[in-house]
Design an enzyme around this catalytic site. Structure first.
Site, short mmCIF file in Angstrom:
data_model
loop_
_atom_site.label_atom_id
_atom_site.label_comp_id
_atom_site.label_asym_id
_atom_site.label_seq_id
_atom_site.Cartn_x
_atom_site.Cartn_y
_atom_site.Cartn_z
N VAL A 125 44.36 -2.20 56.91
CA VAL A 125 43.82 -3.19 55.97
C VAL A 125 42.47 -3.73 56.43
O VAL A 125 42.04 -3.51 57.55
CB VAL A 125 44.83 -4.36 55.78
CG1 VAL A 125 46.14 -3.83 55.24
CG2 VAL A 125 45.05 -5.11 57.09
N GLU A 126 41.82 -4.47 55.52
CA GLU A 126 40.50 -5.09 55.76
C GLU A 126 39.47 -4.08 56.24
O GLU A 126 38.64 -4.36 57.10
CB GLU A 126 40.62 -6.25 56.76
CG GLU A 126 41.30 -7.47 56.18
CD GLU A 126 41.16 -8.71 57.05
OE1 GLU A 126 40.39 -8.66 58.04
OE2 GLU A 126 41.80 -9.71 56.75
N GLY A 127 39.49 -2.89 55.68
CA GLY A 127 38.57 -1.83 56.08
C GLY A 127 39.27 -0.89 57.04
O GLY A 127 39.46 -1.23 58.21
N ARG B 233 37.03 -11.23 58.63
CA ARG B 233 37.46 -10.03 59.35
C ARG B 233 37.34 -10.22 60.86
O ARG B 233 38.01 -9.55 61.63
CB ARG B 233 36.62 -8.83 58.90
CG ARG B 233 37.15 -7.51 59.44
CD ARG B 233 36.64 -6.31 58.67
NE ARG B 233 35.19 -6.24 58.60
CZ ARG B 233 34.53 -5.21 58.10
NH1 ARG B 233 35.18 -4.18 57.62
NH2 ARG B 233 33.22 -5.21 58.05
N SER C 120 41.42 -16.30 54.82
CA SER C 120 40.49 -15.22 55.12
C SER C 120 39.79 -14.82 53.83
O SER C 120 39.21 -15.65 53.13
CB SER C 120 41.25 -14.05 55.75
OG SER C 120 40.37 -13.01 56.11
#
Length: 760
Positions: free
Chosen positions: A436-438, A314, A146
């Protein structure tokens, strides 16, 4: 002289320069990253359904399918989540070796660089299957594929960088991680204090031009075991060694973790999940300029590079994990509700249980539909940034609802921890995916509509670019052309929204051969037009202030998200051959989504600051208020029934999950489910005769001896499922440490920076 351009447009242009939202450098770079796709069609207010249905479905190649059926199944058979989390506190060494040998870290790396060269859909399917067996293993596998050095090197690296590092990442010689989050900078990555100063230094015995780096990162997945760190930092050139600009902006570089000055901190423990995660530091770490990803020319382009990479990753990793979790919950909860009896009947037959069970099943259908559609776009070469945000937010949020429902239905079975509890670890891990990831709060309130309104709107971005053009004459020319096209578009949208709303969508567009779901297409066309109209009016009346109206922005984002997710549901039903058995799931998703859309419209109109515009919009699109009512009891019952009995529809809903045939909780449950449903007639006769003893039932000729054995086998299997784990008192003593913890602590102590040890 053109009267329109030089008088009317010029006046409006001057007004627009004052009211249209301005863009910071980081916002501009985020907007330039990735692209738009079906979200742009929805923003037009008149989506072309043929474009959606003609999009080729995401499929696997023969090699990709062989990998799923071979190495992925082998890996799943090696995984025991209880032992991983509570005994080893890590993946076992043989699992780490297998992951590296089979190139799980190199799924997205092209074959010419030693990787597997898999498509986004194959990447998603691999993560999905592993997730249904072990969250720790899934996170370990998905992170390198990712957001990380591999993705960035493939997109932006120099040829020399790709040739050097990609083969090492593909075969596991190097384990990657990516350092973005700092203690001072989480969602606001631009606030990071990590720096890189352009200077000269010694590297491999010679003086070269490079960067002296100082950083502090945390929450870095794979950080404690990484050999190659991708690092985000702010670059500065105070001595003008490479140019006249001092502040070069966010940049990204590759940092071998054995360089002098790099320190790896002790491990974090994220919600009791033992995937490798922790902080790291750099103190005066010198790297040559060719360690910057993309070389010197890419200095200052790091934020755009990160946003571009995130636009793809994402949309794959966490949505795949969420799709697995929802499907796993549907399969296990349906089976448990079927075999677990109270008051003489399966608990799944109670209407109070049917409602959450239906929600689980339909949500699993929706999340996987959206995952497949997003992967289809990625397979076609799109990198839809807004859609990726929608997927990350809504897949993880809906997983949270699904797991809560599953826990409620399982009751004490899911509360008591142990090797046979197949839901507890998933329940604990959900907050990680939310964060996570935003973070989801940020994504909902600022990103989806905040970016979508600009990126996906057919005219707004062009108008904003014209507004900011330093050449005013050129900006006016662009604005003049775009603005008047926007005006024509707005009148068409107003007409569509008004007509479709007042007619209840009866004449809104739908595919000619949509069949049983024609009405659903028409409602989506209706809501798309209403959304486009309301979005235009909000932007017109609020201008740049809309960015600060986060609750309004979130509601608009919810509508856009529902439009996308419901489009995916219709696309899935079409691709899977329009299965009649799945229509209840489709209807549940659609009418539940319609209820959300109408409620969000009502909330927007109740809170839009310009009350005159709000009243006019309400008259046009919601004269009677929110009317959607959600799924009927009949639909809820049908959705619940789908997971309470063995069927092709149940298998289709939960396909692609790991099915390791061991003595673990899910395998025991599936065995009991099949035995109980196969013996349903026997159970009915036993209940009718008010008997529980099979031998007595044989003597009374209620059942045959063969049926008695069938009954006993089913009852024994059920008993093994509903039992829960218990432990000897000494096993849970505070003084007793699970196997492996002492080793981890000792290793962490060696790696912990001195200043952290001193701080305690």
């Amino acid at each position: 002289m053109s009267f329109r351009r030089d008088v009317i447009s010029k006046l409006i242009f001057s007004w627009a320069r004052r009211v249209l939202p301005s863009m910071s450098d980081t916002e501009r770079e985020a907007l330039e990253a990735g692209d738009v796709w079906w979200d742009a069609d929805l923003f037009t207010g008149n989506p072309d359904w043929s474009k959606l249905l003609d999009t080729p479905p995401a499929t696997l190649t023969a090699d990709e399918q062989a990998f799923l059926d071979g190495p992925v199944d082998e890996l799943c058979a090696m995984l025991d989540e209880w032992k991983i989390n509570w005994e080893c506190r890590d993946l076992p060494p043989e699992v780490w070796d297998f992951i590296k040998q089979k190139k799980f870290f190199g799924m997205i790396i092209p074959t010419e660089h030693g990787g597997l060269g898999f498509s986004p859909y194959a990447h998603s399917e691999v993560v999905r299957k592993i997730s249904s067996r072990s969250l720790v293993a899934a996170v370990t596998v998905m992170v390198p594929n990712s957001l990380g050095p591999g993705e960035l090197l493939m997109r932006f690296g120099t040829r020399d960088q790709q040739n050097k590092w990609l083969p090492r990442l593909a075969d596991g010689r190097d384990v990657p991680c990516f350092g973005l989050t700092s203690p001072e900078a989480g969602s606001d990555a631009a606030a990071m204090t990590d720096t890189g100063i352009i200077c000269k230094g010694m590297y491999e015995g010679r003086e070269v031009l490079g960067l002296r780096l100082n950083w502090h990162k945390r929450y870095i997945t794979l950080g404690p075991v990484a050999t190659l760190l991708g690092l985000a930092f702010k670059a500065f050139d105070p001595d003008h060694l490479i140019g006249t600009q001092e502040d070069l902006g966010i940049s990204v570089a590759l940092i071998p973790t054995d360089l002098p000055g790099v320190s790896i901190g002790r491990r974090h423990l994220p919600a009791m999940q033992v995937f490798q995660n922790g902080p790291n530091w750099g103190k005066d770490v010198f790297i040559p300029l060719d360690y910057v990803i993309g070389g010197k020319e890419r200095l200052g382009q790091g934020w755009k590079m990160l946003m571009t990479a995130l636009a793809a990753g994402r949309g794959i990793s966490l949505p795949s994990l969420s799709a697995a979790g929802a499907a796993f919950a549907a399969r296990t909860t349906g089976a448990y509700a079927r075999i677990r009896e109270q008051f003489g009947i399966p608990i799944g037959k109670f209407e109070g249980v049917e409602e959450p069970l239906a929600r689980i099943a339909a949500t699993a259908y929706l999340i996987d539909a959206a995952r497949r559609l997003t992967c289809a776009a990625l397979n076609e070469g799109h990198h839809p940034a807004v859609i990726s945000g929608i997927m990350k937010l809504h897949a993880t949020e809906r997983l949270r609802t699904v797991i809560d429902d599953a826990m409620d239905i399982h009751g004490g079975k899911a509360v008591i921890d142990g090797p046979q509890n197949y839901l507890g670890n998933l329940y604990r891990g959900v907050p990680v995916s939310i964060t996570v990831e935003g973070a989801n709060i940020l994504t909902r309130n600022l990103i989806i509509f905040g970016q979508g309104a600009i990126r996906a709107h057919p005219y707004l971005l062009h108008e904003m670019i014209a507004r900011g053009d330093t050449d005013k004459a050129r900006g006016l020319d662009t604005f003049d052309k775009t603005f008047w096209e926007h005006i024509v578009h707005s009148f068409r949208t107003l007409s569509r929204a008004w007509g479709r709303s007042w007619s209840g969508g009866a004449f809104a567009p739908a595919p000619d051969d949509a069949g049983a779901v024609t009405g659903f297409y028409r409602q989506l066309s209706r809501y798309s037009a209403a959304f486009a109209l309301c979005a235009d009016m909000a932007l017109l009346t609020l201008g740049g202030k809309l960015k600060r109206k986060e609750m309004l922005s979130a509601r608009f984002g919810d509508i856009l998200s529902e439009l996308y997710l419901l489009s995916a549901v219709l696309k899935r039903w079409h691709e899977e051959g329009r299965q009649e058995a799945d229509l209840a799931l489709v209807e549940w998703c659609m009418v539940t989504g319609f209820r959300t859309i109408e409620q969000r419209f009502a909330d927007i109109l109740a809170n839009l600051p310009n009350r005159v515009v709000a009243i006019l919009l309400k008259f046009m699109i919601q004269p009677l208020g929110a009317q959607a009512r959600g799924p009927s009891d009949k639909v809820i019952h049908a959705c619940a029934q789908l997971v309470l009995e063995p069927s092709v529809a149940r298998d289709r809903l939960t396909q692609g999950l790991s099915n390791v045939d061991d003595d673990g909780g899910p395998a025991r449950l599936e065995k009991a489910f099949l035995l109980v449903t196969a013996a349903e007639g026997v159970f009915k006769r036993m209940r009718g005769a008010r008997l529980r003893d099979a031998d007595a039932a044989v003597r009374q000729r209620v059942i045959t001896p063969a049926e008695a054995e069938q009954y006993k086998a089913a009852q024994e299997a059920v008993a093994r499922v509903i039992e829960v784990d218990d432990f000897a008192p000494e096993a849970l003593s505070p003084q007793k440490k699970p196997v492996g913890v002492q080793v981890v602590q000792e290793q962490a102590e060696v790696l912990e920076p001195a200043e952290t040890r001193a701080a305690g």
